[in-house]
Every structure is written in C-alpha cells, then in structure tokens.
Design a protein around this motif. Structure first.
Motif, PDB file in Angstrom:
ATOM      1  N   ALA A 105       4.178  18.683  16.064  1.00  0.00           N
ATOM      2  CA  ALA A 105       3.086  17.895  16.126  1.00  0.00           C
ATOM      3  C   ALA A 105       2.214  17.866  15.078  1.00  0.00           C
ATOM      4  N   ILE A 106       1.563  19.354  14.829  1.00  0.00           N
ATOM      5  CA  ILE A 106       0.612  19.232  13.914  1.00  0.00           C
ATOM      6  C   ILE A 106       0.793  19.150  12.388  1.00  0.00           C
ATOM      7  N   TYR A 107       2.261  19.220  12.156  1.00  0.00           N
ATOM      8  CA  TYR A 107       2.597  18.954  10.652  1.00  0.00           C
ATOM      9  C   TYR A 107       2.555  17.593  10.767  1.00  0.00           C
ATOM     10  N   THR A 108       2.891  16.707  11.519  1.00  0.00           N
ATOM     11  CA  THR A 108       2.882  15.281  11.433  1.00  0.00           C
ATOM     12  C   THR A 108       1.550  14.724  11.414  1.00  0.00           C
ATOM     13  N   LEU A 109       0.658  15.380  12.110  1.00  0.00           N
ATOM     14  CA  LEU A 109      -0.781  14.962  12.120  1.00  0.00           C
ATOM     15  C   LEU A 109      -1.448  15.137  10.667  1.00  0.00           C
ATOM     16  N   VAL A 110      -1.143  16.438  10.141  1.00  0.00           N
ATOM     17  CA  VAL A 110      -1.505  16.730   8.956  1.00  0.00           C
ATOM     18  C   VAL A 110      -0.907  15.809   7.777  1.00  0.00           C
ATOM     19  N   THR A 111       0.558  15.577   7.995  1.00  0.00           N
ATOM     20  CA  THR A 111       0.763  14.658   6.666  1.00  0.00           C
ATOM     21  C   THR A 111       0.441  13.140   7.003  1.00  0.00           C
ATOM     22  N   TYR A 112       0.170  12.662   8.164  1.00  0.00           N
ATOM     23  CA  TYR A 112      -0.712  11.345   8.126  1.00  0.00           C
ATOM     24  C   TYR A 112      -2.065  11.267   7.786  1.00  0.00           C
ATOM     25  N   SER A 113      -2.632  12.269   7.969  1.00  0.00           N
ATOM     26  CA  SER A 113      -3.948  12.652   7.244  1.00  0.00           C
ATOM     27  C   SER A 113      -3.831  12.402   5.912  1.00  0.00           C
ATOM     28  N   LYS A 114      -3.024  13.197   5.307  1.00  0.00           N
ATOM     29  CA  LYS A 114      -2.831  13.236   3.859  1.00  0.00           C
ATOM     30  C   LYS A 114      -2.519  11.806   3.285  1.00  0.00           C
ATOM     31  N   LEU A 115      -1.448  10.937   3.982  1.00  0.00           N
ATOM     32  CA  LEU A 115      -0.928   9.937   3.504  1.00  0.00           C
ATOM     33  C   LEU A 115      -2.252   8.672   3.569  1.00  0.00           C
ATOM     34  N   GLY A 116      -2.924   8.909   5.033  1.00  0.00           N
ATOM     35  CA  GLY A 116      -4.129   7.976   5.133  1.00  0.00           C
ATOM     36  C   GLY A 116      -5.217   8.294   3.847  1.00  0.00           C
ATOM     37  N   LYS A 117      -5.368   9.453   3.417  1.00  0.00           N
ATOM     38  CA  LYS A 117      -6.267   9.507   2.519  1.00  0.00           C
ATOM     39  C   LYS A 117      -5.933   8.651   1.061  1.00  0.00           C
ATOM     40  N   THR A 118      -4.764   8.459   1.050  1.00  0.00           N
ATOM     41  CA  THR A 118      -4.367   7.746  -0.165  1.00  0.00           C
ATOM     42  C   THR A 118      -4.633   6.426  -0.221  1.00  0.00           C
ATOM     43  N   LEU A 119      -4.939   5.555   1.134  1.00  0.00           N
ATOM     44  CA  LEU A 119      -5.060   4.509   1.351  1.00  0.00           C
ATOM     45  C   LEU A 119      -6.499   3.916   0.758  1.00  0.00           C
ATOM     46  N   GLY A 120      -7.261   4.835   0.726  1.00  0.00           N
ATOM     47  CA  GLY A 120      -8.754   4.573   0.217  1.00  0.00           C
ATOM     48  C   GLY A 120      -9.467   4.023   1.409  1.00  0.00           C
ATOM     49  N   ALA A 121     -10.841   3.776   0.969  1.00  0.00           N
ATOM     50  CA  ALA A 121     -11.994   3.129   1.812  1.00  0.00           C
ATOM     51  C   ALA A 121     -11.714   1.766   2.282  1.00  0.00           C
ATOM     52  N   THR A 122     -10.427   1.244   2.603  1.00  0.00           N
ATOM     53  CA  THR A 122     -10.369   0.090   3.105  1.00  0.00           C
ATOM     54  C   THR A 122      -9.967  -0.166   4.695  1.00  0.00           C
ATOM     55  N   ARG A 123     -10.019  -1.485   5.142  1.00  0.00           N
ATOM     56  CA  ARG A 123      -9.611  -1.452   6.712  1.00  0.00           C
ATOM     57  C   ARG A 123      -8.366  -2.311   6.832  1.00  0.00           C
ATOM     58  N   TYR A 124      -7.596  -2.871   5.823  1.00  0.00           N
ATOM     59  CA  TYR A 124      -6.382  -3.545   6.053  1.00  0.00           C
ATOM     60  C   TYR A 124      -5.516  -3.046   4.781  1.00  0.00           C
ATOM     61  N   LEU A 125      -4.331  -3.355   4.798  1.00  0.00           N
ATOM     62  CA  LEU A 125      -3.409  -3.267   3.646  1.00  0.00           C
ATOM     63  C   LEU A 125      -2.919  -4.585   3.034  1.00  0.00           C
ATOM     64  N   LYS A 126      -2.647  -4.514   1.731  1.00  0.00           N
ATOM     65  CA  LYS A 126      -2.365  -5.590   0.954  1.00  0.00           C
ATOM     66  C   LYS A 126      -0.816  -5.454   1.031  1.00  0.00           C
ATOM     67  N   ASP A 127      -0.131  -6.473   1.200  1.00  0.00           N
ATOM     68  CA  ASP A 127       1.484  -6.512   1.421  1.00  0.00           C
ATOM     69  C   ASP A 127       2.028  -7.308   0.024  1.00  0.00           C
ATOM     70  N   GLY A 128       2.556  -6.586  -0.666  1.00  0.00           N
ATOM     71  CA  GLY A 128       2.978  -7.374  -2.048  1.00  0.00           C
ATOM     72  C   GLY A 128       1.822  -8.120  -2.669  1.00  0.00           C
ATOM     73  N   GLU A 129       2.184  -8.829  -3.689  1.00  0.00           N
ATOM     74  CA  GLU A 129       1.315  -9.504  -4.413  1.00  0.00           C
ATOM     75  C   GLU A 129       1.373 -10.821  -4.382  1.00  0.00           C
ATOM     76  N   PRO A 130       0.072 -11.772  -4.793  1.00  0.00           N
ATOM     77  CA  PRO A 130       0.029 -12.962  -4.657  1.00  0.00           C
ATOM     78  C   PRO A 130       1.294 -13.787  -5.257  1.00  0.00           C
ATOM     79  N   VAL A 131       1.656 -14.816  -4.475  1.00  0.00           N
ATOM     80  CA  VAL A 131       2.701 -15.505  -5.130  1.00  0.00           C
ATOM     81  C   VAL A 131       2.183 -17.249  -5.323  1.00  0.00           C
ATOM     82  N   SER A 132       2.300 -17.795  -6.394  1.00  0.00           N
ATOM     83  CA  SER A 132       1.796 -19.070  -6.527  1.00  0.00           C
ATOM     84  C   SER A 132       2.428 -20.271  -5.633  1.00  0.00           C
TER      85      SER A 132
END
Ligand code: NAP
Length: 514
Positions: A105-132
């Motif tokens: 449990a603790i390892y999973t929390l630590v892993t998601y904490s590290k992963l979350g920090k890579t997402l930056g100071a944003t509140r939502y996620l971009k999913d793919g690139e814009p398509v015309s």
C-alpha cells in the motif's frame, strides 16, 4: 462488548445504530472489534463528498494532490507497527505476508505521488494532439481529461485491507476525485485504522476520504450518474453489482476485479535442474503459501511438459513440506491462517471438489498447526493437486479455491498448453518460465488476449523479477472475461477511470487558452 468502530461520513465519525458484526482473530478465535453501517444517511453523506471533497480536490493541481499522497505514505510508514499488529490479529498473517499488503500500500502511494509530480501544476490532462476539423486548421478537436464530478465508491475484498484501499485511492485522489471506501467486513479493522489515522492527522480536505464498515446495503442506491464504482471481490457479487440500477440504468462507470484461475507454464525444453525449472518450482511454492494463497493473482494451475509431471510434483512438494503452518506470532511459523471460519469452510469444500478429478500430491504430511488449536485456528496445509489425464473432465479450470491450493497439469505441446490456459476464460496473470526467446514470444502473444499481465521469468531475470502474484503499480492489474474485465493501476493509465474524456471543438486560439 468489544469496541464498535464508527464510520467516517459527511466529515464526521458516526456509529451505526445496530449492535454490530464482530470481527475475529482467525487463529485464536477472539472477538476483536465490531462494525455496523445501519441507520446511516448515505445520500447526504455522498452529497457532502461530491460537493466538499470533490470541489476541494479539483481546485488543487496534480502536484498538490501528489503531495497529499506523499504525506499519507509518510504517515502510514510512521504507524506501520500498529498495522502489522492488526493484520496479525485480524488476518492471521505472518509478518512477511502482512508486508505484501501494508508495504504494498505504501509503495503504491509513493509511486503515484512520484507520477503525479511529473504532471505539473495543472488541473486536467491533455489527451493527444489537436486535430484539424476544417480547412487551414481554423477549427480543431482537442481531447482533454477532467476529473469526474462524482465520487469514487470502493467495495473491496477481504484479502487486501490495506493495499486494496490505497491502490484505488491513490489514483482517485491524484485524479481529483473523493473516495468512499467500503472494506470487506471480516478484515475491515486495518482499513478503518488507516483511514482514521489519515483523518485524525488532517491530511486531506473535508469529504475527500470516507469509510463505511459493515453491510453494503444502500451503497449502490446512493450512487449518482457521475460517480464511479470500483469493486474487488467474487464473481458472484460482481454479477449482483452489475445488475444494480446504478450501473445498468444510471450508467455509473464500474470497474470489476473478480476471481481468476491464474496459470504458470514451464515452457518446453527446460529439464530438471535448469534455471527455468528451478524458477518455476520456487515461484509456485511461494505463490501457494504467501498470504495462505489468498491472493487474486496466485498461481492456481501449473502447466508442465508431460514427461516432467512427476519431477515438478516432487520438487514443489519438497518445498511445501518446509512451510511451517500455524500461529503467525510463533517464530517458526512461515504461513498463518485463512481469514475466517467461512473461508476455511470454502477452501476445505473447494479442495474436496477439485479432488473429485485430481489426485493429491501433497497436503501437509498430517502435521498439526504450530502453536494453534486446530479446532479454532483457520489453518489449512498447502495442498498440491495433480491431474495426469489433462483431457479428462475436471473443474480445475473453473473453480477458484481461494487458499494455498494449486493443481499440476501436464501438456503435450505448446498449443495444448495454451488451449488449457485459456480454459480459465480470462485471467489476471500467467507466468512463463523458459530460456528460448522465440518460444517465449510465441507463448506471450498466444496468451496476451486472455490476460491482463504476462510475467516472464528467464535465467537473466530469475533473481530480480517482481513475482508472479505481486501487483506492481507501474503495470496493469485486471483481466478480461472471468477476471472481471477491469483495469487498475498501470501507472498513469489508472487516472483514466476517474476522469472524463472530453472532445473540445474550437478554434486554435480557444484550444491554446485551455
Ligand atoms: P465477496 O464476498 O464478493 O465480497 C467483496 C465485497 O463485496 C465485500 O466488501 C462485501 O461486503 C461486498 N458485498 C457482498 N455482497 C454485496 C452486495 N450484494 N452488494 C454490494 N457489495 C457486496 O468477495 P471476498 O470474499 O471478500 O473476496 C474474495 C474474492 O475476491 C476472491 O474471489 C478473489 O479472487 C477476489 N479478489 C480479486 C481481486 C482482483 O484484484 N481481481 C483482488 C482480491 C480478491 P461484506 O464483506 O460486508 O460481505
């Protein structure tokens, strides 16, 4: 009377109105605590979670939410000893087996904490690139992922009271979604204690984490359209969950992790004494005995080339014979008990059922459990069964015995092995033991469509692999078909379940401004 554990709902501790269901020590038989969920205003409590907890979490960035997970992990780490004591008393597990749950449990929390920090100071996620969508790219489509505005209800199984909570809560909280946890009654104490520690330390916004201990009655009724439900448990209960109007009529997104008849396959060309042979034998014995086989990912079927049936049977039996079973408080004991009398009965009946078509290769040499009263303790010996005629009718491919039990099955050639593995009708994990890259690749691709994870052990990885049954937060957990069809973990993929994917169609300026 033992202590009645209160529920934490609507931002406060509130006791059920009934006398409660007792939780027991499965080795000593003592009553430990009681839980009760009657008389709760679930609708009001769920509304509080959505409105208060959800709003507060959504206002935070991924980095801020990742920091919450980090603080929870540190708090759990500091209180670890208390959790091990509860696990020994309520789950009957030896320290190493409790660690799979608590440290996992603790390892999973630590892993998601590290992963979350890579997402930056944003509140939502971009999913793919814009398509015309128009000439000159003046009108575009951009997908984004935003946290769902509902809550996440977790209905969990008895075998992982610690990891079962946090492997779901870590990605949910990181995604910005409040959590209501309903642990399985028989082992709810550890989940309750962890939640109580986090609540008392004031680590999370009000409404972000709630817990109901006791009956599940009314929980699904209180779910609304934007909520999500993550269930782990038996296939029978999963079917009830799926039929509930919350899922069937209100489209509550449901993730189901159910039972699974997992396989280990010794690939052809790996004779007695080869690294692959030794690795399979070691892993099978470890998987059968860890947490007394009460792991959804545990090896239940072992497929070996037919000429090696006896050698593998003898080698696994020799390892199992060294497993001292009994009171987890005793220094000598390596495997504790099952979690309850009900599980002891289910496992005993399950072994008898499989024995109708299988012979018994090992069942404990008649040794009594150490430092435990056999009339009280829910201990069962590791049991290796075998089927010599693998084409004969057998229920080994259909019936999950949730204890230290596995069945050895011979195969003629690789296609025969693959066909029998697939008779599990969709599993969480299959592990392959071999040395020939071409054979390994062929088996991996043949079994991939019916599994959530293929775990390959070669001589190069034998000393470092993460274990057939260990669920790593970086890798997908779940499986098709009988295994429930769910997907959990898999690194940041886990956030998808708690997020809504939205296509924003607008001019490039608008999309950039997002
Ligand atoms: P279970 O009896 O199905 O119970 C699971 C959860 O569902 C418990 O919290 C239980 O509450 C609750 N529940 C029972 N009836 C319900 C209903 N009608 N509506 C809503 N919730 C209900 O399973 P278990 O015996 O705890 O767990 C063992 C099973 O879980 C095994 O088959 C194992 O393979 C599977 N499992 C799968 C995974 C995975 O990740 N795939 C992981 C662990 C375990 P009460 O405890 O209060 O009855």
């Amino acid at each position: 009377m033992t202590q009645l554990l209160p529920n934490f709902l609507g931002g406060r501790w509130i006791a059920g109105t009934g006398t409660g269901t007792p939780l027991f020590d499965p080795v000593l038989g003592d009553e430990l605590v009681r839980v009760d969920a009657s008389g709760l205003d679930l609708a009001a409590a769920f509304a509080f979670s959505r409105q208060e907890g959800g709003a507060a979490l959504r206002a935070m960035t991924f980095v801020e939410r990742a920091e919450l997970l980090d603080r929870i992990a540190k708090l759990l780490q500091a209180n670890r000893d208390a959790y091990f004591e509860i696990a020994t008393a309520n789950s009957g597990t030896v320290r190493n087996d409790s660690a799979v749950d608590i440290d996992g449990a603790i390892y999973t929390l630590v892993t998601y904490s590290k992963l979350g920090k890579t997402l930056g100071a944003t509140r939502y996620l971009k999913d793919g690139e814009p398509v015309s969508l128009a000439k000159d790219a003046l009108f575009q489509s951009q997908h984004i992922q935003v946290p769902t505005e509902g809550l996440a209800l977790f209905i969990n199984a008895f075998n992982f009271p610690a990891w079962g909570l946090w492997e779901k809560a870590a990605p949910a909280l990181l995604a910005g979604v409040p959590v209501v946890a309903k642990p399985a009654t028989s082992t709810a104490w550890l989940t309750h204690r962890m939640v109580a520690d986090v609540v008392d330390a004031g680590l999370l916004p009000a409404g972000a984490l709630s817990i109901v201990c006791g009956s599940s009655a009314g929980l699904q009724d209180a779910l609304q359209e934007l909520d999500v439900l993550s269930f782990t448990g038996s296939a029978e209960t999963a079917a009830v969950i799926r039929r509930h109007p919350a899922v069937s009529a209100r489209s509550v997104r449901a993730n189901i992790e159910a039972d699974s008849i997992n396989s280990a396959v010794l690939l052809p060309g790996n004779e007695v004494g080869t690294p692959a042979f030794e690795a399979l034998v070691k892993e099978v014995a470890r998987e059968m005995t860890t947490k007394s086989g009460q792991k959804c990912t545990a090896i239940r079927r072992i497929f070996v080339p037919a000429p090696l049936f006896d050698e593998v049977g003898q080698a696994v039996s020799a390892r199992l014979a060294k497993t001292v079973v009994g009171n987890p408080r005793s220094e000598a004991v390596r495997m504790g008990s099952l979690v309850s009398r009900a599980q002891l009965q289910a496992v005993t009946e399950g072994i008898a059922l499989l024995q109708q078509s299988a012979e018994t290769l090992y069942d404990g040499d008649g040794k009594a459990p150490v430092d435990a009263d056999p009339a009280v303790a829910c201990c069962v010996a590791p049991t290796l069964l075998g089927i010599r005629d693998s084409d004969a009718v057998s229920n080994v491919h259909d019936h999950e015995v949730f204890g230290p039990v596995a069945t050895l099955i011979p195969y003629r050639d690789l296609d025969h092995a693959h066909a029998m593995v697939r008779r599990g009708k969709g599993s969480l994990v299959a592990s392959l033991y071999g040395n020939d890259p071409a054979v390994i690749a062929r088996s991996t691709l043949a079994l991939a469509p019916s599994h959530g994870r293929i775990h390959v052990v070669t001589p190069a990885s034998a000393g470092v692999h993460s274990g057939h049954g260990n669920v790593m937060p970086q890798s997908l957990h779940g499986g098709p078909g009988r295994a429930g069809g769910g997907e959990e973990l898999g690194g940041l993929r886990a956030l998808n379940f708690y997020s809504r994917r939205v296509a924003v169609q607008a001019s490039p300026e608008v999309i950039l401004s997002l």
